[in-house]
Design a protein around this motif. Structure first.
Motif, PDB file in Angstrom:
ATOM      1  N   PRO A  24      40.772  46.294  39.875  1.00 46.02           N
ATOM      2  CA  PRO A  24      41.044  45.079  39.491  1.00 46.02           C
ATOM      3  C   PRO A  24      41.504  43.226  40.244  1.00 46.02           C
ATOM      4  O   PRO A  24      42.015  43.880  41.357  1.00 46.02           O
ATOM      5  CB  PRO A  24      41.901  44.985  38.232  1.00 46.02           C
ATOM      6  N   LEU A  25      41.358  42.379  39.847  1.00 45.14           N
ATOM      7  CA  LEU A  25      41.386  41.512  40.599  1.00 45.14           C
ATOM      8  C   LEU A  25      43.038  40.776  40.848  1.00 45.14           C
ATOM      9  O   LEU A  25      43.502  39.990  41.414  1.00 45.14           O
ATOM     10  CB  LEU A  25      40.886  39.920  39.700  1.00 45.14           C
ATOM     11  N   PHE A  26      43.128  41.771  39.235  1.00 46.15           N
ATOM     12  CA  PHE A  26      45.210  41.868  39.135  1.00 46.15           C
ATOM     13  C   PHE A  26      45.571  43.421  39.478  1.00 46.15           C
ATOM     14  O   PHE A  26      45.386  44.057  38.621  1.00 46.15           O
ATOM     15  CB  PHE A  26      46.340  40.932  37.966  1.00 46.15           C
ATOM     16  N   ILE A  85      33.252  33.312  45.676  1.00 43.70           N
ATOM     17  CA  ILE A  85      31.886  33.858  44.764  1.00 43.70           C
ATOM     18  C   ILE A  85      32.889  34.267  43.715  1.00 43.70           C
ATOM     19  O   ILE A  85      33.055  34.746  42.721  1.00 43.70           O
ATOM     20  CB  ILE A  85      31.431  34.631  46.115  1.00 43.70           C
ATOM     21  N   VAL A  86      32.021  33.036  42.467  1.00 40.30           N
ATOM     22  CA  VAL A  86      31.988  33.210  41.086  1.00 40.30           C
ATOM     23  C   VAL A  86      31.271  33.719  40.249  1.00 40.30           C
ATOM     24  O   VAL A  86      29.704  33.564  40.596  1.00 40.30           O
ATOM     25  CB  VAL A  86      32.738  32.197  40.567  1.00 40.30           C
ATOM     26  N   LYS A 136      30.896  28.875  45.280  1.00 40.55           N
ATOM     27  CA  LYS A 136      29.392  29.295  44.607  1.00 40.55           C
ATOM     28  C   LYS A 136      29.803  30.101  43.517  1.00 40.55           C
ATOM     29  O   LYS A 136      30.630  31.037  43.149  1.00 40.55           O
ATOM     30  CB  LYS A 136      29.051  30.030  45.260  1.00 40.55           C
ATOM     31  N   VAL A 137      28.660  29.831  42.493  1.00 42.08           N
ATOM     32  CA  VAL A 137      28.673  30.410  41.247  1.00 42.08           C
ATOM     33  C   VAL A 137      27.652  31.527  41.199  1.00 42.08           C
ATOM     34  O   VAL A 137      26.188  30.884  41.656  1.00 42.08           O
ATOM     35  CB  VAL A 137      28.784  29.690  40.237  1.00 42.08           C
ATOM     36  N   LEU A 164      35.376  38.196  40.630  1.00 43.77           N
ATOM     37  CA  LEU A 164      35.310  36.768  41.728  1.00 43.77           C
ATOM     38  C   LEU A 164      35.153  37.813  43.102  1.00 43.77           C
ATOM     39  O   LEU A 164      36.454  38.660  43.582  1.00 43.77           O
ATOM     40  CB  LEU A 164      37.113  36.622  41.023  1.00 43.77           C
ATOM     41  N   PHE A 165      35.072  37.393  44.035  1.00 45.27           N
ATOM     42  CA  PHE A 165      35.045  37.596  45.298  1.00 45.27           C
ATOM     43  C   PHE A 165      35.438  35.993  46.582  1.00 45.27           C
ATOM     44  O   PHE A 165      35.285  34.861  45.915  1.00 45.27           O
ATOM     45  CB  PHE A 165      34.180  37.939  45.740  1.00 45.27           C
ATOM     46  N   LEU A 166      36.113  36.910  47.260  1.00 45.04           N
ATOM     47  CA  LEU A 166      37.566  35.712  47.811  1.00 45.04           C
ATOM     48  C   LEU A 166      36.380  35.611  49.740  1.00 45.04           C
ATOM     49  O   LEU A 166      37.421  36.733  49.942  1.00 45.04           O
ATOM     50  CB  LEU A 166      38.428  35.712  47.902  1.00 45.04           C
ATOM     51  N   ASN A 167      36.927  34.757  50.168  1.00 41.43           N
ATOM     52  CA  ASN A 167      37.033  34.562  51.394  1.00 41.43           C
ATOM     53  C   ASN A 167      37.779  33.978  52.515  1.00 41.43           C
ATOM     54  O   ASN A 167      38.229  32.584  51.615  1.00 41.43           O
ATOM     55  CB  ASN A 167      35.499  34.545  52.068  1.00 41.43           C
TER      56      ASN A 167
END
Lengths: 355, 355
Positions: free
Chosen positions: B80-82, B115-116, B149-150, B159-162
């Motif tokens: 998960p994100l958190f 990237i959302v 980007k959505v 949600l992905f981050l770079n």
């Protein structure tokens, strides 16, 4: 890329049985162990080999850069991955190269982050990687570091890329909205909307003529030509997402001026004009990936146009408008009969995943 | 971030009616026009405000960096994100900061690509962004440029981050597998597997005790301490995906040596040992996000351990093994009764989306 493995002539360790993954990406390709190292070695390093990437450390060690740096990043989620005139790999290189170039920097190094959906054919990944390689060569940048993540089927759509870029700022260059003055001219290096309409057409099956293709291209040479010309260039931007309209609205917000665009002067190719007519979209709202928007001092506008037109990427260059201080800050379009209309700043236009 | 908009006290243009998007991300947030600019201004710039990001140009203009540069990138797809001890934002900062640090660089600047997935609660994005902000402050790096980007619902998972990072190489530092010699000692800064088991537990509901949490942390201070000590440090790495095992296998491949790990010397906390026992996973295969693996000349090993132990992130530092030239190149583990077994290099371990 986490495997620290110089490409020595003989492998100190050989794994005689290659892991059997079939011809598709599996989750283990992203887990940092054996399959990740195979992927890096066989697909990525083979394509990008250079002295900075080769050690495959956690970070690339780069030589000193003289002067100020520029840094940019973009993620790429375009759908479909391949389209007339380009693919996600080409886009990912050109996009970040162009962000550096229009900021007045000479692009030097790129990082490449891959987010791959489980099940993607390895051949698809290879094609994209070779395209990244070719675009990087053409743009004279090196892919110096990278990362690969794999997510389960359904958690991403095929392949997303991210590139970040570092460049050397050209000495003495000062570009930005703060330099824009009433009277300045707005130039475009060529036709608008080619990329966006190509993607829409490829995705939605609009059945447009096959001659239309993405304009994806590296702008660094064109920008260098213009900046080396000695002309008074105030602001440069590549009008990607949101098109020319988004750039002009940013200028209006930032500089508190109006911009008047002469609709008849905006270069638009026939296919794009036709498709935009059918779809009810203004070509000024459609994304480009190889066009330069320049704001230039009035006295230098024609010389700047001629300068751009001397390069193959600028052969349709045109002066399309003027910065005005005597209108309410807004983007205005002068129609064929001379009347002015406000160009809206869309907040819900359905043009997703164009880049 | 494409909107060129200095934060002047008074807006030259005001849009009186804010776009109504409810409390979730919509596709238009990623289209480069008005909603994108609102998102950048209200969520991102508010959190990260600094002189390099503020102009919101296509690229950040950075001051000259003295000496060689280092550049690194990672994408983050954790699910998960958190999770206890962190979230995707913290991870995205620490991961790239650590890649720079273990390469011998002082981390300076990060880019951030989002990237959302359409429908993500704005509040979730805000929480992640504030976490990125806090982690960047703690790590003494600035977020200088970015991109959003959505993609439509179902085309990504939340949600992905770079992040990509640029740092200044510490002068005179030469780290890498090429410097590893038989007899060198392998050090670890603390317990292994905390991050990976925390994520697995959070995702699969293993019901582990609440005291277990991710070790996500910036290693730059710890690395600086060790490199400034004058001790003969040969190789540094943060054992993330693939765990300590993946790093040791890379060393074996790159340096053609064997590494013998003393199982009893490897710090493992009780919860991780228990979970790994139940799951049948070796803690050496499990990801860490705030641990340092160091290879040090034999005579300096104990001093290096003591140096690490003097920092809060290294208080459980241990010498866990030795580099050997008299064994077949492989990673070997000495068990409780003194016997040696080969530590495998998994090619299909199901630990996806751990970072």
């Amino acid at each position: 890329m986490t495997a620290d493995r110089p490409r020595t002539p003989a492998d100190p360790v050989s794994y005689p049985v290659p892991p059997q993954t079939g011809d598709r990406i599996v989750l283990a390709h992203g887990e940092g162990a054996r399959l990740t190292r195979c992927l890096i070695r066989d697909v990525l390093l083979d394509a990008f080999d250079n002295e900075y990437l080769r050690p495959l450390s956690d970070a690339a060690l780069l030589p000193p850069i003289d002067g100020r740096l520029a840094m940019a990043t973009d993620s790429y989620v375009v759908s479909p991955l391949f389209f007339p005139g380009g693919d996600i790999g080409k886009l990912a290189v050109h996009g970040t190269v162009n962000d550096l170039a229009v900021s007045g920097a000479e692009p030097l190094y790129l990082s490449l982050g891959l987010i791959v959906e489980e099940g993607l054919p390895l051949e698809t990944l290879r094609r994209v990687i070779l395209s990244v390689r070719d675009a990087a060569r053409e743009s004279r940048v090196s892919i110096v570091t990278g990362d690969t993540k794999v997510v389960a089927r359904g958690a991403a759509d095929g392949l997303f890329l991210n590139t970040a870029g570092v460049g050397r700022m050209r000495p003495g260059v000062d570009l930005g909205a703060h330099r824009i003055r009433p009277g300045d001219r707005v130039l475009l290096s060529g036709t608008v909307g080619d990329h966006g309409i190509t993607i829409l057409s490829a995705r939605e099956g609009l059945g447009l003529e096959s001659s239309l293709q993405s304009d994806s291209a590296p702008l660094s040479e064109l920008v260098a030509l213009l900046l080396d010309s000695g002309l008074d260039v105030r602001f440069l931007r590549d009008p990607t997402r949101g098109g020319v309209s988004a750039v002009l609205h940013e200028i209006v917000e930032a500089a508190g001026v109006a911009v008047v665009v002469d609709e008849a002067a905006v270069p638009v190719c026939e296919e794009v004009r036709g498709a935009c007519g059918v779809l009810g979209i203004d070509p000024l709202h459609v994304a480009n990936e190889g066009k330069l928007l320049a704001i230039v001092a009035p006295a230098d506008a024609e010389a700047a146009r001629a300068c751009l037109a001397g390069h193959s990427l600028g052969r349709n260059a045109a002066i399309i408008g003027e910065v005005r201080g005597d209108e309410m800050p807004s983007v205005l379009v002068r129609g064929p009969r001379g009347g002015l209309r406000i160009l809206d700043d869309p907040s819900g236009a359905p043009l997703p995943r164009i880049c």
